[in-house]
Scaffold this active site. Structure first.
Site, PDB file in Angstrom:
ATOM      1  CB  SER A  39      -0.945   0.017   1.211  1.00 32.50           C
ATOM      2  OG  SER A  39      -0.205   0.008   2.422  1.00 32.50           O
ATOM      3  CG  ASP A 330      -3.799   5.924   6.573  1.00 29.02           C
ATOM      4  OD1 ASP A 330      -2.606   5.702   6.877  1.00 29.02           O
ATOM      5  OD2 ASP A 330      -4.369   5.291   5.657  1.00 29.02           O
ATOM      6  CG  HIS A 333      -0.654   4.323   4.316  1.00 30.97           C
ATOM      7  ND1 HIS A 333      -1.844   3.808   4.786  1.00 30.97           N
ATOM      8  CD2 HIS A 333      -0.031   3.322   3.642  1.00 30.97           C
ATOM      9  CE1 HIS A 333      -1.954   2.544   4.391  1.00 30.97           C
ATOM     10  NE2 HIS A 333      -0.866   2.219   3.706  1.00 30.97           N
TER      11      HIS A 333
END
Length: 369
Positions: A39, A330, A333
């Site tokens: 991600s 978040d 990240h």
């Protein structure tokens, strides 16, 4: 000795100008770019999959030019996007995107998928994700499409000239070994044994990439895994300290990857793989966030609960007003601004951060080939 004629001098000058212009053109050519991993580098492949590991909802990409969710797990641009700026290319498209048509194909592609790891069983809880064997299979399909478009020799040259970015390893700890108490992998291996196993499996992936034509790849490190807001909220809500288990894992993993890369390059006889110590890059910002213009490195901008570190970022989450003030966007990240500081180290960092060379040196050396 006879003096050179004026025509000879003009021809020599023209040759020098031609060589100089050729060099400038080479430097200004967009470099093909391929991205693999998780991600941290996924720019939208998971949008096309049946999985909860998606970032195609508000407020993800709130600071992007369109303000619309793109599938990136960030408030704006991510690390591959910013690297693209430095190599003179536009951000490469997700391999699964319908926009990756003939015109865009020679620029490269992004094969990354949120949730994946080095091991095939990592991220199983996310359902349909693109594990590394499938990412490499898609890379093979990409090369077949490219060969049909530009011819086999030209396609091979594009792949050989490309810069490759790989982000793997973090999920193998967060979403596998430490996913639950007494996980299958933690019952199979002690942490040092697991790290040795991971590194050996990572080496197989890198060798497969080399066999498929990769000749220059930057490998992002493991990050300070235990210092993400999600881990602080889950393990040390009262003290605000990093998770010691995950920190120990990162401290074991990254040096062993470095040594594996050094050995692999020696075996190949050339410096194909480059280690980027993203763990150290993060630590600089996290140990002294104010020095980098951040207010805090513990809380996320978007999330719920302690440190905004619980659950996914979504439309019902707390949302900070100034994303540039926080290291984390978040629960896991970094913010776009933190990404830019990380890429600055990738581009210009010393060998404390980039081994055996940084991106500036890579671009200089490869421009002379």
């Amino acid at each position: 000795m006879a003096k050179p004629s004026s025509s000879m001098a003009i021809n020599s000058a023209n040759t020098l100008v031609s060589l100089r212009n050729s060099f400038i053109i080479l430097l200004n050519q967009p470099r093909p770019f391929f991205v693999f991993g998780d991600s941290l580098v996924d720019n939208g492949n998971n949008n096309f999959l049946i999985t909860p590991a998606r970032a195609d909802i508000f407020p993800y990409s709130i600071d992007s030019p369109s303000k619309l969710p793109t599938g990136r797990f960030f408030n704006g641009l991510n690390i591959p996007d910013i690297i693209s700026e430095h190599i003179g290319s536009e951000p490469v498209l997700p391999f699964l995107s319908l926009e990756l048509h003939e015109e865009k194909l020679p620029l490269g592609a992004n094969f990354a998928s949120a949730g994946v790891g080095i091991l095939n069983d990592t991220g199983f809880q996310f359902g349909e994700i693109i594990a590394m064997p499938l990412q490499l299979e898609y890379f093979k399909v990409y090369q077949q499409k490219l060969s049909s478009l530009v011819g086999e020799e030209k396609a091979k040259d594009i792949v050989n000239r490309a810069l490759v970015l790989v982000s793997l390893g973090g999920n193998d700890f967060v979403n596998n070994y430490y996913l639950v108490p007494f996980s299958t992998r933690s019952l199979q291996y002690t942490l040092p044994e697991y790290v040795i196993y991971l590194v050996s499996e990572y080496r197989k992936i890198l060798m497969k990439m080399y066999e498929m034509g990769v000749r220059r790849a930057i490998l992002l490190g493991s990050r300070p895994l235990g210092c993400a807001p999600a881990e602080i909220a889950q393990h040390n809500e009262l003290s605000g300290e990093c998770s010691t288990d995950l920190q120990a894992a990162a401290e074991l993993f990254e040096p062993q990857v470095d040594q594996m890369v050094k050995n692999l390059n020696a075996e190949l006889g050339t410096e194909v793989f480059i280690s980027a110590s993203t763990r150290l890059m993060y630590f600089d910002m996290m140990n002294n966030p104010q020095a980098y213009g951040f207010v805090t490195s513990k809380s996320a901008c978007c999330g719920q609960g302690a440190y905004n570190g619980l659950d996914f970022c979504n439309a019902y989450s707390n949302l900070c007003e100034n994303r540039d003030e926080l290291v984390f966007w978040d629960a896991f990240h970094p913010s776009e601004r933190a990404c830019r500081l990380i890429v600055e180290k990738i581009v210009n960092g010393t060998d404390d951060y980039m081994r055996p060379m940084n991106l500036t040196t890579i671009m200089y050396l490869d421009s002379r080939v």
